[in-house]
Design a protein around this motif. Structure first.
Motif, PDB file in Angstrom:
ATOM      1  N   LYS A   2      46.705  45.255  42.786  1.00  0.00           N
ATOM      2  CA  LYS A   2      47.054  45.563  44.293  1.00  0.00           C
ATOM      3  C   LYS A   2      46.317  44.371  45.187  1.00  0.00           C
ATOM      4  N   LEU A   3      45.238  44.114  44.896  1.00  0.00           N
ATOM      5  CA  LEU A   3      44.389  43.399  45.635  1.00  0.00           C
ATOM      6  C   LEU A   3      44.777  41.863  45.143  1.00  0.00           C
ATOM      7  N   ALA A   4      44.974  41.821  43.952  1.00  0.00           N
ATOM      8  CA  ALA A   4      45.482  40.515  43.373  1.00  0.00           C
ATOM      9  C   ALA A   4      46.693  39.778  44.055  1.00  0.00           C
ATOM     10  N   ALA A   5      47.614  40.776  44.291  1.00  0.00           N
ATOM     11  CA  ALA A   5      48.774  40.530  44.887  1.00  0.00           C
ATOM     12  C   ALA A   5      48.790  39.689  46.519  1.00  0.00           C
ATOM     13  N   LEU A   6      47.370  39.912  47.028  1.00  0.00           N
ATOM     14  CA  LEU A   6      47.110  39.436  48.225  1.00  0.00           C
ATOM     15  C   LEU A   6      46.379  37.987  47.962  1.00  0.00           C
ATOM     16  N   GLY A   7      46.163  37.759  46.916  1.00  0.00           N
ATOM     17  CA  GLY A   7      45.652  36.641  46.719  1.00  0.00           C
ATOM     18  C   GLY A   7      44.184  36.312  46.176  1.00  0.00           C
ATOM     19  N   PHE A   8      43.532  37.897  45.960  1.00  0.00           N
ATOM     20  CA  PHE A   8      42.230  37.957  45.610  1.00  0.00           C
ATOM     21  C   PHE A   8      41.872  37.583  44.165  1.00  0.00           C
ATOM     22  N   LYS A   9      41.286  36.559  43.716  1.00  0.00           N
ATOM     23  CA  LYS A   9      40.901  36.289  42.423  1.00  0.00           C
ATOM     24  C   LYS A   9      39.460  35.586  42.343  1.00  0.00           C
ATOM     25  N   PRO A  10      38.755  36.833  41.709  1.00  0.00           N
ATOM     26  CA  PRO A  10      37.273  36.340  41.637  1.00  0.00           C
ATOM     27  C   PRO A  10      37.094  34.974  40.805  1.00  0.00           C
ATOM     28  N   LYS A  11      35.868  34.343  41.226  1.00  0.00           N
ATOM     29  CA  LYS A  11      35.572  32.958  40.337  1.00  0.00           C
ATOM     30  C   LYS A  11      34.587  33.192  39.504  1.00  0.00           C
ATOM     31  N   LYS A  12      33.715  34.060  39.606  1.00  0.00           N
ATOM     32  CA  LYS A  12      32.570  34.111  38.587  1.00  0.00           C
ATOM     33  C   LYS A  12      32.789  35.143  37.407  1.00  0.00           C
TER      34      LYS A  12
ATOM     35  N   CYS B  46      33.184  45.375  36.141  1.00  0.00           N
ATOM     36  CA  CYS B  46      32.057  44.747  37.122  1.00  0.00           C
ATOM     37  C   CYS B  46      32.638  43.551  37.898  1.00  0.00           C
ATOM     38  N   LEU B  47      31.734  43.009  39.033  1.00  0.00           N
ATOM     39  CA  LEU B  47      32.275  41.947  39.659  1.00  0.00           C
ATOM     40  C   LEU B  47      31.017  41.240  40.209  1.00  0.00           C
ATOM     41  N   HIS B  48      31.066  40.039  40.295  1.00  0.00           N
ATOM     42  CA  HIS B  48      29.728  39.127  41.215  1.00  0.00           C
ATOM     43  C   HIS B  48      29.726  39.427  42.413  1.00  0.00           C
ATOM     44  N   ILE B  49      28.474  39.392  42.883  1.00  0.00           N
ATOM     45  CA  ILE B  49      28.342  39.975  44.184  1.00  0.00           C
ATOM     46  C   ILE B  49      29.030  38.913  45.246  1.00  0.00           C
ATOM     47  N   ASP B  50      28.962  37.699  44.826  1.00  0.00           N
ATOM     48  CA  ASP B  50      29.546  36.460  45.462  1.00  0.00           C
ATOM     49  C   ASP B  50      31.404  36.987  45.801  1.00  0.00           C
ATOM     50  N   ASP B  51      31.670  37.287  44.834  1.00  0.00           N
ATOM     51  CA  ASP B  51      33.437  37.670  44.847  1.00  0.00           C
ATOM     52  C   ASP B  51      33.439  38.941  45.500  1.00  0.00           C
ATOM     53  N   ALA B  52      32.557  39.889  45.654  1.00  0.00           N
ATOM     54  CA  ALA B  52      32.419  41.009  46.495  1.00  0.00           C
ATOM     55  C   ALA B  52      32.686  40.726  48.096  1.00  0.00           C
TER      56      ALA B  52
ATOM     57  N   ARG C 172      30.984  57.610  32.758  1.00  0.00           N
ATOM     58  CA  ARG C 172      32.346  56.889  33.434  1.00  0.00           C
ATOM     59  C   ARG C 172      32.837  56.211  32.177  1.00  0.00           C
ATOM     60  N   ASP C 173      34.119  56.367  32.106  1.00  0.00           N
ATOM     61  CA  ASP C 173      34.988  55.280  31.050  1.00  0.00           C
ATOM     62  C   ASP C 173      36.407  55.314  31.480  1.00  0.00           C
ATOM     63  N   PHE C 174      36.494  54.150  31.966  1.00  0.00           N
ATOM     64  CA  PHE C 174      37.903  54.069  32.454  1.00  0.00           C
ATOM     65  C   PHE C 174      38.157  52.042  32.533  1.00  0.00           C
ATOM     66  N   ASN C 175      39.363  52.051  32.439  1.00  0.00           N
ATOM     67  CA  ASN C 175      39.830  50.553  32.662  1.00  0.00           C
ATOM     68  C   ASN C 175      40.468  50.520  33.952  1.00  0.00           C
ATOM     69  N   ILE C 176      40.177  49.533  34.886  1.00  0.00           N
ATOM     70  CA  ILE C 176      40.634  49.592  36.280  1.00  0.00           C
ATOM     71  C   ILE C 176      41.548  48.483  36.509  1.00  0.00           C
ATOM     72  N   SER C 177      42.608  48.736  36.921  1.00  0.00           N
ATOM     73  CA  SER C 177      43.738  47.659  37.515  1.00  0.00           C
ATOM     74  C   SER C 177      43.527  47.370  38.907  1.00  0.00           C
TER      75      SER C 177
ATOM     76  N   TYR D  25      41.977  49.605  48.243  1.00  0.00           N
ATOM     77  CA  TYR D  25      42.023  48.834  47.175  1.00  0.00           C
ATOM     78  C   TYR D  25      40.961  48.794  46.235  1.00  0.00           C
ATOM     79  N   ASN D  26      41.325  48.856  44.894  1.00  0.00           N
ATOM     80  CA  ASN D  26      40.270  48.546  43.971  1.00  0.00           C
ATOM     81  C   ASN D  26      39.831  46.893  44.114  1.00  0.00           C
ATOM     82  N   VAL D  27      38.576  46.747  43.840  1.00  0.00           N
ATOM     83  CA  VAL D  27      38.003  45.562  44.043  1.00  0.00           C
ATOM     84  C   VAL D  27      37.407  44.885  42.865  1.00  0.00           C
ATOM     85  N   GLY D  28      37.939  43.905  42.240  1.00  0.00           N
ATOM     86  CA  GLY D  28      37.220  43.569  41.153  1.00  0.00           C
ATOM     87  C   GLY D  28      38.158  42.669  40.198  1.00  0.00           C
ATOM     88  N   SER D  29      38.216  42.357  38.855  1.00  0.00           N
ATOM     89  CA  SER D  29      39.093  41.606  38.081  1.00  0.00           C
ATOM     90  C   SER D  29      39.469  42.349  36.778  1.00  0.00           C
ATOM     91  N   ASP D  30      40.714  42.256  36.361  1.00  0.00           N
ATOM     92  CA  ASP D  30      41.148  42.837  35.327  1.00  0.00           C
ATOM     93  C   ASP D  30      40.337  42.060  33.976  1.00  0.00           C
TER      94      ASP D  30
END
Length: 306
Positions: free
Chosen positions: A271-281, A201-207, A263-268, A226-231
């Motif tokens: 790759k995007l986190a290495a560029l400084g992306f860090k969701p806040k919500k 999941c990912l909050h829309i503001d972080d998207a 669907r059943d998965f754990n997403i890494s 890039y996968n876009v989200g948070s571990d």
């Protein structure tokens, strides 16, 4: 910059348009307004905003000319809508995207809104951008076809988003967290199918922040998916439901019926986190937000109080 947003009046598109206008970009919203005009009305007084009412299946070279960036968000979203309209899903999500990729100026950056749904049922395994896709639904097949077309260009960035949650001027209630919060408020019960399957999941503001990152770090990001989200936002459906039950007092019922959306998965997201992306919500932030929304907002109300 001059920026085009296909699906610009949609769930994510309208918030992206607002943020880009705040940054003083010239923004054109391209949308067929299938879900109405209200989401755009608070922006129309901005002199930097232009609006093009049209279907993305009608795009021409002239439609796409003169833009520095195209955020391609337009499409038929979600598994249920695509399964109910498979021909439209292929013509909108795949064929129209292929046309956009072919007709856009090579110098124009295209940022594509894809989905982690393409990973399919991985039995809870960890998936990064190198993991082979498992395309079972019309939705995943059409969105991946669009991604492949866009990424054949040198000047493109592909995003595979986690399932978005949170409030927007153009609400969506068909997304898992939003849907569960709605049912918790109005049905007082959550019926879970395959409760232990994992979702992300990912909050829309972080998207929206991810889209802005694509503008800030284009040279480093283009040519990549890039996968876009948070571990920290990988949860089982049961874990999501338990958090919502704690916030609302609703009941949880586990069903033995198999989920149609397998669907059943754990997403890494390394790759995007290495560029400084860090969701806040957090998920808890989103649940509190959506519970607040659904305590007054009922998208399925078919009568007016007098």
């Amino acid at each position: 910059m001059k920026i085009l947003i296909t699906g610009g009046a949609g769930y994510k598109g309208i918030l992206l348009a607002e943020k880009l206008l705040d940054r003083a970009h010239d923004v054109t919203i391209h949308d067929n307004f299938l879900y109405g005009y209200d989401p755009v009305m608070h922006l129309v007084k901005n002199a930097r905003l232009s609006v093009a009412k049209d279907d993305i299946r009608n795009v021409t070279k002239e439609t796409l000319a003169g833009f520095d960036v195209i955020f391609h968000l337009g499409g038929l979203g979600g598994l249920p809508a695509c399964e109910a309209n498979p021909s439209s899903a292929w013509s909108i999500n795949a064929e129209a995207t292929i046309k956009i990729a072919e007709l856009a100026d090579p110098e124009t950056l295209i940022v594509y809104a894809g989905t982690t749904t393409v990973y399919g049922d991985q039995k809870g395994a960890n998936c990064d951008e190198t993991t082979p896709v498992k395309l079972k639904s019309v939705y995943s097949k059409t969105k991946f076809a669009g991604e492949e077309a866009v990424m054949k260009r040198k000047n493109s960035i592909g995003f595979r988003f986690a399932t978005i949650f949170g409030a927007s001027p153009r609400m969506r209630t068909d997304l898992i967290v939003n849907d569960f919060c709605y049912r918790a408020i109005y049905d007082r019960v959550l019926v879970l199918f395959q409760a232990h399957s994992k979702r992300t999941c990912l909050h829309i503001d972080d998207a929206i922040d991810a889209y802005l990152l694509a503008l800030d770090k284009t040279d480093r990001m283009k040519g990549n998916v890039y996968n876009v989200g948070s571990d920290s936002l990988n949860f089982t459906k049961l874990e999501i439901a338990e958090k919502i039950a704690k916030a609302t007092g609703c009941k949880i019922v586990n069903s033995e019926i198999k989920d149609a959306d397998t669907r059943d998965f754990n997403i890494s997201y390394a790759k995007l986190a290495a560029l400084g992306f860090k969701p806040k919500k957090t998920l808890d932030d989103g649940i509190a937000e959506m519970v607040k929304v659904y305590k007054f907002y009922d998208p399925f109300q078919d009568f007016n109080n007098i």
